[in-house]
Design a protein around this motif. Structure first.
Motif, PDB file in Angstrom:
ATOM      1  N   UNK A   1      -5.613   7.832  -3.777  1.00  0.00           N
ATOM      2  CA  UNK A   1      -5.798   7.377  -5.153  1.00  0.00           C
ATOM      3  C   UNK A   1      -7.174   7.785  -5.673  1.00  0.00           C
ATOM      4  N   UNK A   2      -8.048   8.263  -4.767  1.00  0.00           N
ATOM      5  CA  UNK A   2      -9.415   8.584  -5.177  1.00  0.00           C
ATOM      6  C   UNK A   2      -9.896   9.975  -4.742  1.00  0.00           C
TER       7      UNK A   2
ATOM      8  N   UNK B   1      -2.940   5.602   0.027  1.00  0.00           N
ATOM      9  CA  UNK B   1      -1.789   5.377  -0.847  1.00  0.00           C
ATOM     10  C   UNK B   1      -0.482   5.500  -0.071  1.00  0.00           C
ATOM     11  N   UNK B   2       0.474   4.690  -0.476  1.00  0.00           N
ATOM     12  CA  UNK B   2       1.848   4.759   0.036  1.00  0.00           C
ATOM     13  C   UNK B   2       2.464   6.042  -0.503  1.00  0.00           C
TER      14      UNK B   2
ATOM     15  N   UNK C   1      -0.451   9.559   5.456  1.00  0.00           N
ATOM     16  CA  UNK C   1      -0.165   8.521   4.466  1.00  0.00           C
ATOM     17  C   UNK C   1      -0.680   7.169   4.946  1.00  0.00           C
ATOM     18  N   UNK C   2      -0.869   6.272   3.985  1.00  0.00           N
ATOM     19  CA  UNK C   2      -1.173   4.877   4.323  1.00  0.00           C
ATOM     20  C   UNK C   2       0.109   4.199   4.794  1.00  0.00           C
ATOM     21  N   UNK C   3       1.219   4.520   4.131  1.00  0.00           N
ATOM     22  CA  UNK C   3       2.525   3.954   4.477  1.00  0.00           C
ATOM     23  C   UNK C   3       3.604   4.879   3.946  1.00  0.00           C
ATOM     24  N   UNK C   4       4.767   4.810   4.599  1.00  0.00           N
ATOM     25  CA  UNK C   4       5.929   5.589   4.157  1.00  0.00           C
ATOM     26  C   UNK C   4       7.174   4.882   4.677  1.00  0.00           C
ATOM     27  N   UNK C   5       8.182   4.763   3.853  1.00  0.00           N
ATOM     28  CA  UNK C   5       9.435   4.139   4.266  1.00  0.00           C
ATOM     29  C   UNK C   5      10.231   5.058   5.185  1.00  0.00           C
TER      30      UNK C   5
ATOM     31  N   UNK D   1       2.413  11.396   9.183  1.00  0.00           N
ATOM     32  CA  UNK D   1       1.581  10.593  10.075  1.00  0.00           C
ATOM     33  C   UNK D   1       1.056   9.402   9.282  1.00  0.00           C
ATOM     34  N   UNK D   2       1.466   8.218   9.693  1.00  0.00           N
ATOM     35  CA  UNK D   2       1.028   6.978   9.052  1.00  0.00           C
ATOM     36  C   UNK D   2      -0.249   6.519   9.741  1.00  0.00           C
TER      37      UNK D   2
END
Length: 167
Positions: free
Chosen positions: A34-35, A41-42, A100-104, A119-120
């Protein structure tokens, strides 16, 4: 869904974006952010995916992919959730890794089918620190998933070190 691509153009660069996988020991790596500084970010919620080209000794920013629509950080998708995910996956063409920070689960499966290794990260981390860690793995005895990517991109891999791992 519209994707805005911002990239640095250096002298001698072609205006056309070549999204084929990079060769010669280089790989493209994507980061949800996001920055533009932190992997924070997800995947479905990222407004920006920063893409870098990384080798064992060097890295350079390639492009920032910006998305108009995003999911909330709680992971709930709107009616256009499927297209939102698909647009992000299409934008990863030519990338080898995605941090990523998160991923479904369903999105991660689609990323893998697009030949990108997701890679989370367990916590937010600067892009610079992640790049440094990847370069360290590339120089040493890379894990099997990274070794495979390096071989596909023409990177130097010490196969004898890999053989020692199996004993």
């Amino acid at each position: 869904m519209a994707v805005r691509t911002l990239r640095l153009v250096e002298e001698g660069d072609s205006v056309m974006l070549d999204r084929r996988p990079v060769k010669g020991g280089h790989m493209r790596v994507a980061f949800t952010t996001s920055d533009m500084k932190t992997v924070n970010a997800h995947f479905a919620g990222a407004r920006t995916i920063a893409v870098y080209e990384i080798s064992q000794d060097d890295s350079r920013f390639v492009e920032a992919l910006q998305f108009e629509n995003k999911s909330g950080e709680e992971g709930k998708h709107g009616d256009d959730g499927e297209e939102r995910i698909n647009a992000r996956i299409r934008s990863l063409e030519g990338c080898a890794l995605l941090f990523v920070k998160a991923i479904g689960g369903p999105a991660a499966a689609k990323v893998v089918r697009a030949n990108v290794h997701p890679i989370k990260l367990p916590q937010e981390e600067t892009i610079a620190d992640v790049i440094e860690r990847v370069q360290g793995m590339m120089k040493g005895n890379p894990p099997p998933w990274l070794r495979k990517i390096m071989l596909q991109t023409g990177g130097q891999v010490d196969e004898m070190a890999f053989m020692d791992d199996e004993e």
